[in-house]
Design a protein around this motif. Structure first.
Motif, PDB file in Angstrom:
ATOM      1  N   PRO A 112     -59.475  40.643 -14.864  1.00 31.95           N
ATOM      2  CA  PRO A 112     -59.583  40.461 -16.495  1.00 31.95           C
ATOM      3  C   PRO A 112     -58.075  40.733 -17.092  1.00 31.95           C
ATOM      4  CG  PRO A 112     -61.419  41.993 -16.031  1.00 31.95           C
ATOM      5  CD  PRO A 112     -60.567  41.895 -14.723  1.00 31.95           C
ATOM      6  N   SER A 113     -57.327  41.786 -16.669  1.00 26.64           N
ATOM      7  CA  SER A 113     -55.837  41.828 -17.110  1.00 26.64           C
ATOM      8  C   SER A 113     -55.116  41.042 -16.808  1.00 26.64           C
ATOM      9  CB  SER A 113     -55.312  43.299 -16.636  1.00 26.64           C
ATOM     10  OG  SER A 113     -55.520  43.370 -15.145  1.00 26.64           O
ATOM     11  N   TYR A 114     -55.160  40.442 -15.533  1.00 30.95           N
ATOM     12  CA  TYR A 114     -54.228  39.178 -15.154  1.00 30.95           C
ATOM     13  C   TYR A 114     -54.598  37.942 -16.002  1.00 30.95           C
ATOM     14  CZ  TYR A 114     -51.926  35.806 -12.445  1.00 30.95           C
ATOM     15  OH  TYR A 114     -50.838  34.802 -11.978  1.00 30.95           O
ATOM     16  N   LEU A 115     -56.070  37.694 -16.233  1.00 30.52           N
ATOM     17  CA  LEU A 115     -56.479  36.588 -17.044  1.00 30.52           C
ATOM     18  C   LEU A 115     -55.855  36.930 -18.409  1.00 30.52           C
ATOM     19  CD1 LEU A 115     -59.246  34.294 -17.178  1.00 30.52           C
ATOM     20  CD2 LEU A 115     -59.231  36.248 -18.902  1.00 30.52           C
ATOM     21  N   GLU A 116     -56.159  37.875 -18.860  1.00 30.05           N
ATOM     22  CA  GLU A 116     -55.662  38.006 -20.422  1.00 30.05           C
ATOM     23  C   GLU A 116     -54.126  37.946 -20.556  1.00 30.05           C
ATOM     24  OE1 GLU A 116     -57.071  40.330 -24.069  1.00 30.05           O
ATOM     25  OE2 GLU A 116     -56.472  41.918 -22.544  1.00 30.05           O
ATOM     26  N   ARG A 117     -53.316  38.349 -19.582  1.00 27.90           N
ATOM     27  CA  ARG A 117     -51.728  38.024 -19.526  1.00 27.90           C
ATOM     28  C   ARG A 117     -51.374  36.841 -19.637  1.00 27.90           C
ATOM     29  NH1 ARG A 117     -50.565  41.681 -15.775  1.00 27.90           N
ATOM     30  NH2 ARG A 117     -50.191  40.360 -14.160  1.00 27.90           N
ATOM     31  N   VAL A 118     -52.013  36.183 -18.441  1.00 33.42           N
ATOM     32  CA  VAL A 118     -51.628  34.804 -18.472  1.00 33.42           C
ATOM     33  C   VAL A 118     -52.232  33.848 -19.540  1.00 33.42           C
ATOM     34  CG1 VAL A 118     -51.889  32.790 -16.831  1.00 33.42           C
ATOM     35  CG2 VAL A 118     -51.618  34.799 -15.772  1.00 33.42           C
ATOM     36  N   PHE A 119     -53.232  34.076 -20.012  1.00 33.64           N
ATOM     37  CA  PHE A 119     -53.791  33.259 -21.108  1.00 33.64           C
ATOM     38  C   PHE A 119     -52.859  33.330 -22.278  1.00 33.64           C
ATOM     39  CE2 PHE A 119     -56.737  32.107 -24.578  1.00 33.64           C
ATOM     40  CZ  PHE A 119     -57.157  31.077 -24.041  1.00 33.64           C
ATOM     41  N   LYS A 120     -52.643  34.683 -22.535  1.00 34.91           N
ATOM     42  CA  LYS A 120     -51.723  34.913 -23.760  1.00 34.91           C
ATOM     43  C   LYS A 120     -50.438  34.117 -23.580  1.00 34.91           C
ATOM     44  CE  LYS A 120     -50.729  38.337 -27.065  1.00 34.91           C
ATOM     45  NZ  LYS A 120     -50.923  39.401 -27.836  1.00 34.91           N
ATOM     46  N   GLN A 121     -49.799  34.349 -22.595  1.00 34.30           N
ATOM     47  CA  GLN A 121     -48.528  33.760 -22.289  1.00 34.30           C
ATOM     48  C   GLN A 121     -48.669  32.092 -22.354  1.00 34.30           C
ATOM     49  OE1 GLN A 121     -47.685  35.212 -18.248  1.00 34.30           O
ATOM     50  NE2 GLN A 121     -45.798  34.312 -18.251  1.00 34.30           N
ATOM     51  N   GLU A 122     -49.857  31.678 -22.167  1.00 37.18           N
ATOM     52  CA  GLU A 122     -49.991  30.196 -22.233  1.00 37.18           C
ATOM     53  C   GLU A 122     -50.232  29.629 -23.679  1.00 37.18           C
ATOM     54  OE1 GLU A 122     -49.287  27.344 -20.013  1.00 37.18           O
ATOM     55  OE2 GLU A 122     -48.355  29.260 -18.964  1.00 37.18           O
ATOM     56  N   THR A 123     -50.920  30.483 -24.211  1.00 39.15           N
ATOM     57  CA  THR A 123     -51.624  30.109 -25.675  1.00 39.15           C
ATOM     58  C   THR A 123     -51.230  30.826 -26.831  1.00 39.15           C
ATOM     59  OG1 THR A 123     -53.545  31.423 -25.360  1.00 39.15           O
ATOM     60  CG2 THR A 123     -53.692  29.058 -24.375  1.00 39.15           C
ATOM     61  N   SER A 124     -50.532  31.995 -26.546  1.00 35.14           N
ATOM     62  CA  SER A 124     -50.194  32.667 -27.682  1.00 35.14           C
ATOM     63  C   SER A 124     -51.114  33.371 -28.151  1.00 35.14           C
ATOM     64  CB  SER A 124     -49.259  32.196 -28.574  1.00 35.14           C
ATOM     65  OG  SER A 124     -48.071  31.756 -27.987  1.00 35.14           O
ATOM     66  N   GLU A 125     -52.327  33.654 -27.661  1.00 29.54           N
ATOM     67  CA  GLU A 125     -53.607  34.293 -28.258  1.00 29.54           C
ATOM     68  C   GLU A 125     -54.362  34.932 -27.088  1.00 29.54           C
ATOM     69  OE1 GLU A 125     -56.238  31.683 -30.477  1.00 29.54           O
ATOM     70  OE2 GLU A 125     -56.293  30.167 -29.264  1.00 29.54           O
ATOM     71  N   THR A 126     -55.164  35.975 -27.246  1.00 23.81           N
ATOM     72  CA  THR A 126     -55.945  36.309 -26.441  1.00 23.81           C
ATOM     73  C   THR A 126     -57.318  35.626 -26.027  1.00 23.81           C
ATOM     74  OG1 THR A 126     -57.150  37.774 -27.911  1.00 23.81           O
ATOM     75  CG2 THR A 126     -55.176  38.840 -27.016  1.00 23.81           C
ATOM     76  N   PRO A 127     -58.092  35.563 -25.129  1.00 20.86           N
ATOM     77  CA  PRO A 127     -59.346  34.810 -24.810  1.00 20.86           C
ATOM     78  C   PRO A 127     -60.281  35.359 -26.215  1.00 20.86           C
ATOM     79  CG  PRO A 127     -58.715  35.831 -22.851  1.00 20.86           C
ATOM     80  CD  PRO A 127     -57.374  36.411 -23.977  1.00 20.86           C
ATOM     81  N   ARG A 128     -60.042  36.574 -26.383  1.00 21.29           N
ATOM     82  CA  ARG A 128     -61.059  36.956 -27.705  1.00 21.29           C
ATOM     83  C   ARG A 128     -60.845  36.253 -28.946  1.00 21.29           C
ATOM     84  NH1 ARG A 128     -65.693  38.245 -28.534  1.00 21.29           N
ATOM     85  NH2 ARG A 128     -65.507  39.237 -26.629  1.00 21.29           N
ATOM     86  N   SER A 129     -59.490  36.365 -29.410  1.00 24.97           N
ATOM     87  CA  SER A 129     -59.026  35.737 -30.618  1.00 24.97           C
ATOM     88  C   SER A 129     -59.193  34.149 -30.503  1.00 24.97           C
ATOM     89  CB  SER A 129     -57.563  35.785 -30.993  1.00 24.97           C
ATOM     90  OG  SER A 129     -56.621  35.403 -30.115  1.00 24.97           O
ATOM     91  N   CYS A 130     -59.303  33.628 -29.333  1.00 22.06           N
ATOM     92  CA  CYS A 130     -59.467  32.051 -29.091  1.00 22.06           C
ATOM     93  C   CYS A 130     -60.905  31.865 -29.264  1.00 22.06           C
ATOM     94  CB  CYS A 130     -59.066  31.360 -27.617  1.00 22.06           C
ATOM     95  SG  CYS A 130     -59.745  29.942 -27.214  1.00 22.06           S
ATOM     96  N   LEU A 131     -61.691  32.741 -28.523  1.00 22.40           N
ATOM     97  CA  LEU A 131     -63.377  32.850 -28.903  1.00 22.40           C
ATOM     98  C   LEU A 131     -63.713  32.678 -30.551  1.00 22.40           C
ATOM     99  CD1 LEU A 131     -66.086  32.511 -27.895  1.00 22.40           C
ATOM    100  CD2 LEU A 131     -66.150  34.885 -27.589  1.00 22.40           C
ATOM    101  N   GLU A 132     -62.999  33.658 -31.030  1.00 24.99           N
ATOM    102  CA  GLU A 132     -63.168  33.736 -32.358  1.00 24.99           C
ATOM    103  C   GLU A 132     -62.845  32.806 -33.201  1.00 24.99           C
ATOM    104  OE1 GLU A 132     -61.003  37.306 -33.415  1.00 24.99           O
ATOM    105  OE2 GLU A 132     -62.776  38.605 -32.805  1.00 24.99           O
ATOM    106  N   ARG A 133     -61.864  31.818 -32.933  1.00 28.55           N
ATOM    107  CA  ARG A 133     -61.332  30.870 -33.467  1.00 28.55           C
ATOM    108  C   ARG A 133     -62.257  29.487 -33.382  1.00 28.55           C
ATOM    109  NH1 ARG A 133     -58.683  27.162 -31.665  1.00 28.55           N
ATOM    110  NH2 ARG A 133     -57.684  28.154 -29.934  1.00 28.55           N
ATOM    111  N   ILE A 134     -62.775  29.521 -31.996  1.00 30.35           N
ATOM    112  CA  ILE A 134     -63.673  28.463 -31.947  1.00 30.35           C
ATOM    113  C   ILE A 134     -65.037  28.703 -32.541  1.00 30.35           C
ATOM    114  CG2 ILE A 134     -65.339  27.505 -29.966  1.00 30.35           C
ATOM    115  CD1 ILE A 134     -62.847  28.085 -28.177  1.00 30.35           C
ATOM    116  N   ARG A 135     -65.491  29.978 -32.652  1.00 26.77           N
ATOM    117  CA  ARG A 135     -66.728  30.312 -33.340  1.00 26.77           C
ATOM    118  C   ARG A 135     -66.786  29.939 -34.905  1.00 26.77           C
ATOM    119  NH1 ARG A 135     -68.411  35.730 -30.348  1.00 26.77           N
ATOM    120  NH2 ARG A 135     -69.522  34.967 -28.577  1.00 26.77           N
TER     121      ARG A 135
END
Length: 189
Positions: A112-135
């Motif tokens: 989870p920590s590596y996924l969150e770090r790489v995702f944030k590096q790529e998209t400038s947001e966390t998976p949680r904030s991305c999920l909230e935006r989609i919702r």
């Protein structure tokens, strides 16, 4: 396509900075390992004297170099971009579910920590904030296009708590769901 011309020093600076804007414009080949990479590769940096640059992968391969397994220059997207795309696809397909970072990590196959770090590096947001935006985007669509109550929209889009739904909706859309619906009602003549 016009061939880009860079000096050795310019290309070396881009490699040292891991500048992804130059991916595909040239490739870095390391004489000692016989591997070529994207300029943005995060592998350990070679000695400057061991580096050659090529404008195409074919040129590098013709000189006996093989593609880096870390940055995978032969693929359309870098591994990190691919990871971000996979997470986005997963979130888009499962936004109605209760999803934890661990669920996403299990689906992708990494910590989870590596996924969150790489995702944030790529998209400038966390998976949680991305999920909230989609919702919230789905909720906004439902508020405009359906007669569902705000509470039904809340649960239809995967929120577990109405208070959280209202708070995040206001944060992302600058209006409450009710205000948003009123603003987007068709004007009757």
């Amino acid at each position: 396509m016009e061939k880009m011309c860079f000096s050795f020093e310019e290309m070396w600076e881009k490699v040292m900075a891991c500048d992804r804007k130059y991916d595909g414009l040239f490739y870095t080949a390391v004489k000692t390992t016989k591997i070529y990479c994207r300029p943005s590769c995060r592998s350990r940096k070679p000695k400057k004297s061991n580096v050659e640059f090529y404008s195409t992968m074919a040129e590098a391969e013709a000189k006996g170099f093989r593609a880096c397994k870390r940055c995978q220059p032969e693929t359309e997207y870098s591994p990190d971009e691919e990871l971000a795309r996979n997470v986005m696809d997963y979130l888009s397909a499962n936004y109605r579910e209760s999803i934890s970072l661990q669920d996403i990590a299990d689906h992708i196959g990494m910590s989870p920590s590596y996924l969150e770090r790489v995702f944030k590096q790529e998209t400038s947001e966390t998976p949680r904030s991305c999920l909230e935006r989609i919702r919230i985007d789905k909720a906004a669509h439902l508020l405009k296009q359906s007669n569902l109550s705000n509470l039904d929209v809340c649960f239809e889009t995967g929120f577990q708590s109405p208070s959280n739904f209202y708070k995040i909706f206001r944060k992302l859309k600058a209006h409450s769901p009710h205000e948003f619906r009123k603003l987007n009602e068709p004007v009757s003549s």
